[in-house]
Design a protein around this motif. Structure first.
Motif, PDB file in Angstrom:
ATOM      1  N   CYS A   4       1.065  -1.267   0.111  1.00 50.21           N
ATOM      2  CA  CYS A   4       0.178   0.094   0.045  1.00 50.21           C
ATOM      3  C   CYS A   4       0.762   1.288  -0.105  1.00 50.21           C
ATOM      4  O   CYS A   4       2.097   0.943   0.489  1.00 50.21           O
ATOM      5  CB  CYS A   4      -1.043   0.051   1.311  1.00 50.21           C
ATOM      6  N   THR A   5       0.297   2.453  -0.449  1.00 52.72           N
ATOM      7  CA  THR A   5       0.931   3.648  -0.488  1.00 52.72           C
ATOM      8  C   THR A   5       0.900   4.010   1.174  1.00 52.72           C
ATOM      9  O   THR A   5       0.248   3.555   1.918  1.00 52.72           O
ATOM     10  CB  THR A   5       0.497   4.660  -1.453  1.00 52.72           C
ATOM     11  N   ALA A   6       1.453   5.287   1.289  1.00 56.37           N
ATOM     12  CA  ALA A   6       1.796   5.614   2.724  1.00 56.37           C
ATOM     13  C   ALA A   6       0.221   5.945   3.283  1.00 56.37           C
ATOM     14  O   ALA A   6      -0.240   5.958   4.454  1.00 56.37           O
ATOM     15  CB  ALA A   6       2.670   6.758   2.592  1.00 56.37           C
ATOM     16  N   THR A   7      -0.768   6.275   2.290  1.00 55.76           N
ATOM     17  CA  THR A   7      -1.928   6.775   2.855  1.00 55.76           C
ATOM     18  C   THR A   7      -2.921   5.591   2.765  1.00 55.76           C
ATOM     19  O   THR A   7      -4.117   5.556   3.076  1.00 55.76           O
ATOM     20  CB  THR A   7      -2.575   7.884   1.882  1.00 55.76           C
ATOM     21  N   SER A  27       2.899   8.122 -14.248  1.00 60.78           N
ATOM     22  CA  SER A  27       1.763   8.619 -13.428  1.00 60.78           C
ATOM     23  C   SER A  27       1.777   8.112 -12.154  1.00 60.78           C
ATOM     24  O   SER A  27       1.740   8.744 -11.106  1.00 60.78           O
ATOM     25  CB  SER A  27       0.365   8.334 -14.112  1.00 60.78           C
ATOM     26  N   MET A  28       2.217   6.755 -12.206  1.00 66.07           N
ATOM     27  CA  MET A  28       2.398   6.186 -10.691  1.00 66.07           C
ATOM     28  C   MET A  28       3.495   6.848 -10.073  1.00 66.07           C
ATOM     29  O   MET A  28       3.284   7.213  -8.606  1.00 66.07           O
ATOM     30  CB  MET A  28       2.772   4.435 -11.004  1.00 66.07           C
ATOM     31  N   ALA A  29       4.781   7.025 -10.602  1.00 61.74           N
ATOM     32  CA  ALA A  29       5.811   7.623 -10.021  1.00 61.74           C
ATOM     33  C   ALA A  29       5.410   9.164  -9.428  1.00 61.74           C
ATOM     34  O   ALA A  29       5.711   9.502  -8.211  1.00 61.74           O
ATOM     35  CB  ALA A  29       7.044   7.697 -11.053  1.00 61.74           C
ATOM     36  N   ALA A  30       4.732   9.911 -10.231  1.00 61.91           N
ATOM     37  CA  ALA A  30       4.300  11.226  -9.966  1.00 61.91           C
ATOM     38  C   ALA A  30       3.434  11.220  -8.715  1.00 61.91           C
ATOM     39  O   ALA A  30       3.413  11.946  -7.911  1.00 61.91           O
ATOM     40  CB  ALA A  30       3.616  11.927 -11.120  1.00 61.91           C
ATOM     41  N   TRP A  31       2.417  10.189  -8.835  1.00 60.08           N
ATOM     42  CA  TRP A  31       1.431  10.108  -7.597  1.00 60.08           C
ATOM     43  C   TRP A  31       2.099   9.703  -6.347  1.00 60.08           C
ATOM     44  O   TRP A  31       1.799  10.265  -5.177  1.00 60.08           O
ATOM     45  CB  TRP A  31       0.545   9.085  -7.958  1.00 60.08           C
ATOM     46  N   ARG A  32       3.285   8.958  -6.304  1.00 58.22           N
ATOM     47  CA  ARG A  32       3.899   8.642  -5.151  1.00 58.22           C
ATOM     48  C   ARG A  32       4.342   9.987  -4.362  1.00 58.22           C
ATOM     49  O   ARG A  32       4.475  10.086  -3.416  1.00 58.22           O
ATOM     50  CB  ARG A  32       4.906   7.468  -5.323  1.00 58.22           C
ATOM     51  N   ILE A  33       5.135  10.780  -5.389  1.00 57.35           N
ATOM     52  CA  ILE A  33       5.647  11.940  -5.012  1.00 57.35           C
ATOM     53  C   ILE A  33       4.679  13.129  -4.482  1.00 57.35           C
ATOM     54  O   ILE A  33       4.999  13.783  -3.595  1.00 57.35           O
ATOM     55  CB  ILE A  33       6.753  12.554  -6.099  1.00 57.35           C
ATOM     56  N   THR A  34       3.420  13.230  -5.102  1.00 57.64           N
ATOM     57  CA  THR A  34       2.527  14.134  -4.811  1.00 57.64           C
ATOM     58  C   THR A  34       1.380  13.458  -4.630  1.00 57.64           C
ATOM     59  O   THR A  34       0.551  13.860  -5.666  1.00 57.64           O
ATOM     60  CB  THR A  34       2.474  15.467  -5.879  1.00 57.64           C
ATOM     61  N   PRO A  38      -4.845  16.290  -7.657  1.00 61.03           N
ATOM     62  CA  PRO A  38      -5.671  15.484  -8.293  1.00 61.03           C
ATOM     63  C   PRO A  38      -5.189  15.062  -9.575  1.00 61.03           C
ATOM     64  O   PRO A  38      -4.382  15.249 -10.064  1.00 61.03           O
ATOM     65  CB  PRO A  38      -6.750  16.586  -8.610  1.00 61.03           C
ATOM     66  N   ARG A  39      -5.712  13.914  -9.848  1.00 57.61           N
ATOM     67  CA  ARG A  39      -5.237  12.913 -11.365  1.00 57.61           C
ATOM     68  C   ARG A  39      -6.151  13.370 -12.237  1.00 57.61           C
ATOM     69  O   ARG A  39      -7.260  13.508 -12.418  1.00 57.61           O
ATOM     70  CB  ARG A  39      -5.267  11.543 -10.861  1.00 57.61           C
ATOM     71  N   ARG A  40      -5.373  13.447 -13.488  1.00 59.40           N
ATOM     72  CA  ARG A  40      -6.287  13.861 -14.734  1.00 59.40           C
ATOM     73  C   ARG A  40      -6.362  12.275 -15.639  1.00 59.40           C
ATOM     74  O   ARG A  40      -5.198  11.827 -15.957  1.00 59.40           O
ATOM     75  CB  ARG A  40      -5.806  14.755 -15.815  1.00 59.40           C
ATOM     76  N   LEU A  41      -7.389  11.855 -15.645  1.00 58.43           N
ATOM     77  CA  LEU A  41      -7.633  10.547 -16.345  1.00 58.43           C
ATOM     78  C   LEU A  41      -8.393  10.358 -17.672  1.00 58.43           C
ATOM     79  O   LEU A  41      -9.443  11.266 -17.825  1.00 58.43           O
ATOM     80  CB  LEU A  41      -8.213   9.568 -15.359  1.00 58.43           C
ATOM     81  N   GLY A 124      -6.941  13.267  -5.623  1.00 58.47           N
ATOM     82  CA  GLY A 124      -5.658  12.534  -5.082  1.00 58.47           C
ATOM     83  C   GLY A 124      -5.428  11.698  -4.038  1.00 58.47           C
ATOM     84  O   GLY A 124      -6.755  11.442  -3.513  1.00 58.47           O
ATOM     85  N   ILE A 125      -4.500  10.832  -3.942  1.00 60.92           N
ATOM     86  CA  ILE A 125      -4.713   9.848  -2.658  1.00 60.92           C
ATOM     87  C   ILE A 125      -5.047  10.604  -1.453  1.00 60.92           C
ATOM     88  O   ILE A 125      -5.890  10.006  -0.835  1.00 60.92           O
ATOM     89  CB  ILE A 125      -3.610   9.132  -2.823  1.00 60.92           C
TER      90      ILE A 125
END
Length: 195
Positions: A4-7, A27-34, A38-41, A124-125
């Motif tokens: 799991c991610t930190a959240t 995208s996965m790498a960017a989402w882990r950093i920030t 919000p994510r654009r899909l 976002g997460i």
């Protein structure tokens, strides 16, 4: 064992969302950093989107819950009165037929379904506490995910419950006598029992 991610969001669920981007790995790498961004899909790859008024979707989800139907993710846009319900890909192709077979009375408030060629922002997460433009009305459930993909709201029960919710929200003068009778019966059933 699934990491799991930190959240607490499962990596596989995050990967499912990333599949709707032009570069899933980036995208996965960017989402882990920030994780708060919000994510654009892209729509039409892993899901289509039904757009409707927030009050209508809230009541629809209440009805779906009562009928014990799957509640898929739904997104509220905080600067609009609109909610986006994530539905299985391919729903947009069948949507006009599904709505045409319902007893939808008000064509100006008709929910629409969009697919390929469109994009959507999802929370976002761990969204920021203030200034958020998108938030989950119904967050994706990692408990009911299959292979990392969240269960999505099925279009047929969604249309039926949207129609029912619309009839309950319509002013009395716009409802048919049958709809008014059904609402009256439901009001009696919902009211506390008197001894």
């Amino acid at each position: 064992m699934e990491t799991c991610t930190a959240t607490g969001e499962h990596e596989r669920l995050s990967a499912w969302f990333a599949a709707a981007t032009s570069s899933p790995a980036a995208s996965m790498a960017a989402w882990r950093i920030t994780p708060h961004i919000p994510r654009r899909l892209s729509i039409g790859i892993t899901f289509d989107v039904v757009l409707a008024e927030r009050s209508l979707v809230e009541l629809t989800y209440e009805i779906l819950r009562r009928y014990e139907q799957t509640l898929g993710p739904a997104i509220h846009f905080t600067n609009l009165t609109t909610v986006a319900v994530l539905v299985p890909p391919g729903t947009a192709v069948r949507w006009s037929g599904l709505i045409a077979n319902s007893t939808w009375s008000d064509h100006k408030a008709l929910p629409i379904c969009i697919s390929r060629g469109q994009a959507i922002r999802i929370p976002g997460i761990s969204p920021a506490a203030s200034g958020v433009l998108v938030e989950w009305l119904q967050a994706p459930s990692t408990d009911s995910a299959i292979g990392g993909a969240p269960l999505l709201t099925s279009p047929v029960p969604l249309v039926r419950c949207l129609t029912e919710a619309r009839s309950l929200l319509a002013p009395d003068d716009e409802r048919s006598p049958l709809n008014r009778a059904v609402s009256a019966v439901r009001a009696v059933i919902r009211s506390p029992q008197r001894m």
